[in-house]
Design an enzyme around this catalytic site. Structure first.
Site, short mmCIF file in Angstrom:
data_model
loop_
_atom_site.label_atom_id
_atom_site.label_comp_id
_atom_site.label_asym_id
_atom_site.label_seq_id
_atom_site.Cartn_x
_atom_site.Cartn_y
_atom_site.Cartn_z
CB ALA A 102 -2.44 5.20 14.89
CD GLU B 244 3.72 -1.12 6.76
OE1 GLU B 244 2.91 -2.05 6.65
OE2 GLU B 244 4.28 -0.79 7.84
CD GLU C 237 -2.81 -1.05 -0.12
OE1 GLU C 237 -3.24 0.05 -0.53
OE2 GLU C 237 -3.04 -2.12 -0.72
CB ALA D 267 -1.91 2.75 11.08
#
Length: 344
Positions: A280, A221, A205, A264
């Site tokens: 995140a 990522e 990704e 993330a």
């Protein structure tokens, strides 16, 4: 001949109107030896300036011979190889790093980036978009969009399928250059013109645009947008994002320093110094109101995120009770897993 910024011998594809669709330069050079350029001046009539000279097979043969006699065996070997080309061959010379004026010049600058000869923002790319035709990238190479229906029909009539992998101005980098010491899980997600430093891993990704990239080593990522450069040891978590100038960042140059972490689904619209972390799910833009915490965890000031741009050792987080975006000293440095990168 005066100093030359860059030079490359390559071949490419044209449409039926004799317009360039793309170009491949296997071995571009920065600041070539003046004697190498002198041979070009004598053999193909180069008189200075930025130019893309389409060569005949005879001219290529003469260049190969003259370069070999002048002691440039490496360059001569490429010229010998291009003697057999069924595609048009071009010698592109950039006397100066000026705004590109032709498709061959634009492609040479993208190659310089992906060959790691210059870093993002290291060459002038203003005005590049009109010079990059939007083409169909297929299993048979670049195809002019106006010629695509006929090519698809001809393939079917011959019992084949012309696979169209993308329709875009930029091809994927790995069809032109694969830098040493990298891993790229999905090559379609790294465009030509990306700078991928040694030791970089780009997961499925992950995405790297042109004029952007990583110093390496690093784990990517998330998305590295156009113009963004990521320092060594930094980690972009799954679905994280960096705001480039093409995606609304204006003239602010976004960068990440060394040993940074975007969690993330996190993102940044400001440049970060070294050892910074954004937790995140938190996206920081220049206008985000940030509570600055002191060493006791108390709110000492409230500023806009742009006031913290470029500073090191910052941890951005969202207060889980009141939802406020807060910043404190980052006491935990990011350390990449060396085992993941030492075998690239």
């Amino acid at each position: 001949m005066s100093n030359i910024f860059a030079m490359a011998l390559g071949c490419g594809s044209k449409n039926r109107d004799d317009q360039w669709l793309e170009l491949f330069y296997p071995d571009p050079v920065i600041n070539p030896d003046s004697k190498l350029v002198d041979v070009v001046s004598e053999e193909v009539g180069y008189e200075g300036g930025n130019a893309a000279l389409e060569l005949t097979h005879r001219q290529i043969q003469h260049l190969a011979r003259e370069w070999r006699e002048a002691g440039f065996e490496h360059e001569a070997s490429y010229a010998v190889a291009f003697q057999e080309s069924e595609r048009p061959v071009v010698l592109t010379i950039l006397e100066s790093d000026a705004e590109p004026a032709s498709t061959p010049e634009a492609y040479l600058k993208l190659h310089l980036l992906s060959h790691r000869l210059v870093r993002p923002h290291g060459v002038v790319l203003s005005g590049i978009f009109p010079l990059l035709p939007n083409v169909a990238w297929t299993n048979e190479g670049a195809v002019d969009l106006n010629e695509l229906p006929e090519r698809q029909l001809l393939a079917r009539l011959n019992g084949k399928v012309l696979e169209v992998n993308s329709v875009d101005k930029f091809p994927k980098m790995t069809d032109y250059v694969v830098p040493a010491g990298v891993r790229i899980a999905d090559t379609a997600r790294v465009r030509l013109g990306a700078y991928v430093g040694e030791g970089t891993t780009v997961m499925h990704e992950g995405f790297i645009n042109f004029n952007a990239g990583t110093e390496g080593p690093g784990m990517i990522e998330g998305r590295i947008s156009a113009g963004v450069f990521v320092g060594k040891g930094s980690d972009l978590g799954g679905s994280s994002s960096t705001m480039g100038t093409l995606s609304g960042g204006g003239n602010i140059v976004i960068s990440l320093g060394e040993n940074c972490l975007l969690g993330a689904n996190a993102g940044t619209g400001i440049p970060l110094g070294d050892r910074c972390t954004i937790e995140a799910g938190l996206y920081i833009t220049a206008g985000t109101k940030v509570e600055v915490l002191d060493q006791n965890g108390e709110v000492a000031d409230t500023v806009k995120a742009r006031d913290l741009a470029g500073q090191s050792d910052l941890l951005f987080r969202r207060n889980s009770v009141n939802g406020a975006v807060q910043c404190q000293t980052n006491k935990t440095a990011v350390a990449l897993n060396e085992e993941l990168h030492k075998h690239n």
